[in-house]
Design an enzyme around this catalytic site. Structure first.
Site, PDB file in Angstrom:
ATOM      1  N   GLY A  75       0.573  72.346 -27.549  1.00 55.36           N
ATOM      2  CA  GLY A  75       1.132  73.684 -27.514  1.00 55.36           C
ATOM      3  C   GLY A  75       0.126  74.641 -26.879  1.00 55.36           C
ATOM      4  O   GLY A  75      -1.088  74.461 -27.036  1.00 55.36           O
ATOM      5  N   CYS A  76       0.603  75.641 -26.164  1.00 56.77           N
ATOM      6  CA  CYS A  76      -0.317  76.562 -25.488  1.00 56.77           C
ATOM      7  C   CYS A  76      -1.129  77.377 -26.486  1.00 56.77           C
ATOM      8  O   CYS A  76      -2.344  77.582 -26.304  1.00 56.77           O
ATOM      9  CB  CYS A  76       0.441  77.471 -24.520  1.00 56.77           C
ATOM     10  SG  CYS A  76       1.867  78.321 -25.226  1.00 56.77           S
ATOM     11  N   ASN A  77      -0.506  77.816 -27.568  1.00 56.20           N
ATOM     12  CA  ASN A  77      -1.239  78.536 -28.607  1.00 56.20           C
ATOM     13  C   ASN A  77      -2.241  77.607 -29.293  1.00 56.20           C
ATOM     14  O   ASN A  77      -3.376  77.999 -29.593  1.00 56.20           O
ATOM     15  CB  ASN A  77      -0.279  79.094 -29.658  1.00 56.20           C
ATOM     16  CG  ASN A  77       0.669  80.129 -29.114  1.00 56.20           C
ATOM     17  OD1 ASN A  77       0.379  80.804 -28.136  1.00 56.20           O
ATOM     18  ND2 ASN A  77       1.835  80.255 -29.733  1.00 56.20           N
ATOM     19  N   ALA A  78      -1.797  76.378 -29.543  1.00 58.15           N
ATOM     20  CA  ALA A  78      -2.661  75.405 -30.219  1.00 58.15           C
ATOM     21  C   ALA A  78      -3.886  75.087 -29.375  1.00 58.15           C
ATOM     22  O   ALA A  78      -4.991  74.937 -29.895  1.00 58.15           O
ATOM     23  CB  ALA A  78      -1.873  74.136 -30.519  1.00 58.15           C
ATOM     24  N   THR A 103      -5.385  77.067 -27.182  1.00 60.12           N
ATOM     25  CA  THR A 103      -6.282  78.222 -27.163  1.00 60.12           C
ATOM     26  C   THR A 103      -7.125  78.274 -28.438  1.00 60.12           C
ATOM     27  O   THR A 103      -8.349  78.449 -28.388  1.00 60.12           O
ATOM     28  CB  THR A 103      -5.474  79.525 -27.017  1.00 60.12           C
ATOM     29  OG1 THR A 103      -4.500  79.377 -25.990  1.00 60.12           O
ATOM     30  CG2 THR A 103      -6.393  80.688 -26.668  1.00 60.12           C
TER      31      THR A 103
END
Length: 342
Positions: free
Chosen positions: A148-151, A153
């Site tokens: 995931g992109c948030n994960a 980061t």
């Protein structure tokens, strides 16, 4: 050697980003592009900014001959991806950009995504696609699950600190802001310009966001014990970018030194001088992640800030980075584009 590439779900944002990146790749050729509702259209009709490229028309997945494909990117919606990948040739190399293969425990997948997994054999063989930490496993993998992109980061900010025992594992707060492209290209009322612009709002509040499952899985594995972080994402009226502000208990200078050491040889992870802070505008359209560290006025507390482009380093750029490893290419091939500024 030129590798033939297929992109499934090419009419979405991550699909278009893959095309943009692969267009500069020295040894990849796009042989097939699929879309569901836009099948039969030229790619230039779906994305006019790509009209200068010589690309195959969009087709259905059933129309693709996978016998000549070396690697397939799946940029399909969650749940759809697992059903499609289950029926693809067993020898085909695949990088999946959905959430379908990120979690190792089928029960955790069912808990966070609301249903039983439909491709358990493939889930068991998938390698988690955070390139900098799973590089050797990815080289030999057939199926890689993009993060995931948030994960991604949050993990870039925290993994070396957890591994080094530098922070209090029971007091981690991730306050994250993200651009609207992370929600995909589907039409939704809450993503209309009039609904989204001139404001910002939190979502997934109170531990309901699905990327928490990745934090739980990865941080607990590193620590050898359960680690649960507080995480609240916020939607910004911006097209691209993620900025994660992470609050931890630990010595700021030691934290900065650990990140500098961990990422010293990483081409895409840039740790700023102590006290400097990253911005999404400085990584836009690139595969770079910038990380800054500052001390807090409260002694023994530190603030780690990470910025990346959700469509590139957070998704399609990460996918290409992984594909390069799987195909025996230079990891940075097609990915050294400078950020777009202003």
């Amino acid at each position: 050697m030129t590798h033939s590439i297929a992109i499934l779900g090419a009419s979405g944002y991550t699909g278009a980003e893959l095309v943009r990146l692969i267009a500069t790749h020295p040894s990849m050729r796009i042989a097939a592009l699929s879309a569901h509702s836009k099948a039969g259209q030229p790619m230039a009709q779906a994305f006019p900014h790509l009209r200068h490229l010589d690309l195959p028309d969009l087709v259905t997945i059933e129309e693709i001959d996978f016998s000549g494909i070396d690697l397939c990117f799946c940029a399909l919606p969650h749940a759809t991806s697992q059903a499609v990948i289950r029926d693809l040739p067993k020898t085909l190399k695949i990088v999946d950009l959905s959430a379908d293969f990120r979690l190792r425990d089928p029960e955790e997948y069912a808990r966070w995504y609301g249903g039983a997994h439909a491709a358990l054999d493939q889930q068991a063989e998938a390698v988690y696609g955070l390139t900098e930490f799973y590089r050797e496993q990815i080289r030999g993998a057939r199926l890689v699950a993009g993060t995931g992109c948030n994960a991604a980061t949050g993990q870039f900010a925290l993994r070396p600190l957890i591994a080094g025992g530098l922070i209090d594992l029971d007091d981690i707060i991730i306050d994250l802001k993200t651009g609207v492209s992370g929600a995909g290209r589907s039409l939704r009322e809450n993503l209309l310009h009039a609904e989204l612009s001139e404001g910002a709002h939190a979502y997934g509040v109170g531990g309901t966001h699905r990327h928490l499952a990745e934090f739980d899985q990865e941080f607990s594995t590193i620590a050898g014990r359960e680690v649960k972080v507080q995480f609240t994402p916020h939607l910004l009226p911006a097209n691209r970018g993620i900025l994660a502000t992470v609050y931890v208990k630990g010595e700021a200078k030691d934290i900065h030194a650990a990140l500098m050491d961990a990422y010293a040889d990483e081409p895409f992870l840039q740790v700023l001088p102590f006290g400097q802070h990253p911005s999404t505008r400085h990584v836009r359209g690139s595969n770079f992640c910038h990380i800054g560290v500052s001390g807090d006025r409260i002694e023994g507390r530190a603030i780690v800030i990470a910025a990346l482009d959700n469509l590139t380093k957070g998704s399609s750029g990460q996918a290409l980075q992984n594909a390069n490893l799987m195909l025996g290419e230079e990891e940075t091939a097609g990915l050294m584009l400078a950020p777009v500024f202003p």
